[in-house]
Design a protein around this motif. Structure first.
Motif, mmCIF file in Angstrom:
data_model
loop_
_atom_site.group_PDB
_atom_site.id
_atom_site.type_symbol
_atom_site.label_atom_id
_atom_site.label_comp_id
_atom_site.label_asym_id
_atom_site.label_seq_id
_atom_site.Cartn_x
_atom_site.Cartn_y
_atom_site.Cartn_z
ATOM 1 N N ILE A 7 0.831 -1.201 0.000
ATOM 2 C CA ILE A 7 0.000 0.000 0.000
ATOM 3 C C ILE A 7 0.869 1.256 0.000
ATOM 4 N N VAL A 8 1.935 1.262 0.810
ATOM 5 C CA VAL A 8 2.826 2.422 0.871
ATOM 6 C C VAL A 8 3.518 2.639 -0.480
ATOM 7 N N LEU A 9 3.940 1.553 -1.110
ATOM 8 C CA LEU A 9 4.581 1.665 -2.426
ATOM 9 C C LEU A 9 3.617 2.257 -3.448
ATOM 10 N N ALA A 10 2.375 1.793 -3.425
ATOM 11 C CA ALA A 10 1.380 2.311 -4.359
ATOM 12 C C ALA A 10 1.147 3.800 -4.128
ATOM 13 N N ALA A 11 1.039 4.193 -2.856
ATOM 14 C CA ALA A 11 0.828 5.607 -2.530
ATOM 15 C C ALA A 11 2.032 6.438 -2.930
ATOM 16 N N GLY A 12 3.222 5.925 -2.680
ATOM 17 C CA GLY A 12 4.432 6.678 -3.000
ATOM 18 C C GLY A 12 4.645 6.872 -4.485
ATOM 19 N N VAL A 13 4.406 5.820 -5.255
ATOM 20 C CA VAL A 13 4.634 5.881 -6.701
ATOM 21 C C VAL A 13 3.643 6.818 -7.381
ATOM 22 N N VAL A 156 12.834 -1.178 0.016
ATOM 23 C CA VAL A 156 13.723 -0.117 -0.470
ATOM 24 C C VAL A 156 14.531 -0.592 -1.668
ATOM 25 N N LEU A 157 14.955 -1.847 -1.635
ATOM 26 C CA LEU A 157 15.796 -2.370 -2.717
ATOM 27 C C LEU A 157 15.012 -2.571 -4.007
ATOM 28 N N VAL A 158 13.824 -3.121 -3.919
ATOM 29 C CA VAL A 158 13.093 -3.469 -5.147
ATOM 30 C C VAL A 158 12.053 -2.427 -5.545
ATOM 31 N N ARG A 159 11.499 -1.723 -4.537
ATOM 32 C CA ARG A 159 10.448 -0.733 -4.802
ATOM 33 C C ARG A 159 9.353 -1.300 -5.703
ATOM 34 N N ALA A 160 8.934 -2.466 -5.400
ATOM 35 C CA ALA A 160 7.883 -3.145 -6.168
ATOM 36 C C ALA A 160 7.184 -4.096 -5.225
ATOM 37 N N PRO A 161 5.992 -4.566 -5.576
ATOM 38 C CA PRO A 161 5.300 -5.502 -4.690
ATOM 39 C C PRO A 161 6.116 -6.777 -4.498
ATOM 40 N N LEU A 162 6.047 -7.296 -3.293
ATOM 41 C CA LEU A 162 6.840 -8.486 -2.979
ATOM 42 C C LEU A 162 6.108 -9.732 -3.444
ATOM 43 N N ALA A 163 5.926 -9.822 -4.775
ATOM 44 C CA ALA A 163 5.138 -10.908 -5.349
ATOM 45 C C ALA A 163 5.817 -12.266 -5.180
ATOM 46 N N ARG A 164 7.136 -12.277 -5.009
ATOM 47 C CA ARG A 164 7.848 -13.551 -4.905
ATOM 48 C C ARG A 164 7.808 -14.136 -3.503
ATOM 49 N N VAL A 165 7.376 -13.348 -2.537
ATOM 50 C CA VAL A 165 7.260 -13.885 -1.183
ATOM 51 C C VAL A 165 6.097 -14.873 -1.149
ATOM 52 N N PRO A 166 6.333 -16.097 -0.705
ATOM 53 C CA PRO A 166 5.243 -17.093 -0.672
ATOM 54 C C PRO A 166 4.253 -16.776 0.433
ATOM 55 N N GLU A 167 3.477 -15.705 0.238
ATOM 56 C CA GLU A 167 2.615 -15.199 1.303
ATOM 57 C C GLU A 167 1.538 -16.195 1.702
#
Length: 229
Positions: A7-13, A156-167
């Motif tokens: 959510i923070v990434l979306a708001a920031g971008v 901070v490193l990727v600045r993208a959704p953490l889609a690869r995390v096996p949530e």
């Protein structure tokens, strides 16, 4: 924390990093005050009553997470896709009107504040209840801090959704753990004596895992049966 970061990434971008980071900071302050106030208060409750309260609430959290994880694993519910959620948040943020006050975009501030506060309250509650029940809030807070640091560094490193995390896998595991502790502590708080004391906890864990996987298998079979019809 992964969801809050999305959510923070979306708001920031879309709305600007100044507003998003101010919203993040404000939510962290509110969460810190909440933990500081509720933490000491919970330690004053008798341990049996505390375990009953904590166990019941953990069951509410755990069974909710576990139910959703089982439905996702069996195909009855769509997988929780952070990339899709990130795209949806982007679209909503871009479509919203722009209102600036004091040099900040208030939609971006509110979006980040609300997301971090709601997700953070759940984390704070788990930290407080687990820490109080075991008499070690600092250790529980430290574990949450490590998780926060890891997610923040990756963000901070990727600045993208953490889609690869096996949530989904993580939520399944956390749901099993919360349900297990919930059963164990609520029974103890209600006056039950577990055979072997704390040694019964792994047995409860195995039981919850077995029931969860059995539910997934049964639901998959039902889905296969219902689909042709």
């Amino acid at each position: 924390m992964v969801e809050a970061l999305t959510i923070v990434l979306a708001a920031g971008v879309t709305r600007g990093w100044r507003s998003a980071l101010f919203g993040l900071g404000a939510a962290v302050v509110v969460l810190t005050v909440t933990v500081a106030v509720l933490g000491p208060a919970l330690t004053l409750i008798p341990i049996s009553a505390l375990r009953l309260i904590v166990g019941t609430l953990l069951l509410a959290f755990g069974l909710q997470w576990l139910r959703k994880a089982i439905l996702r694993a069996s195909g009855f519910k769509a997988l929780h896709d952070e990339e899709a959620i990130y795209a949806e948040e982007l679209a909503e943020a871009r479509a919203a009107g722009r209102e600036e006050r004091a040099g900040m975009d208030w939609y971006g501030f509110t979006l980040a504040f609300k997301g971090v506060l709601l997700e953070g309250l759940e984390v704070a509650f788990i930290v407080i209840t687990f820490g109080s029940a075991q008499g070690n809030i600092p250790l529980a807070a430290a574990a949450a801090g490590v998780a926060l640091l890891l997610v923040a560094v990756v963000g901070v490193l990727v600045r993208a959704p953490l889609a690869r995390v096996p949530e989904n896998t993580l939520k399944f595991a956390v749901g099993v753990m919360l349900t297990t502790f919930g059963i164990f502590w609520s029974a103890e708080g209600a006056g039950a004596d577990w055979p072997g004391g704390d040694a019964a906890l792994p047995v409860v864990l195995v039981f919850v895992i077995a029931v969860s996987f059995a539910s997934v298998v049964l639901l998959r079979r039902r889905r296969v049966t219902v689909a042709p019809a």
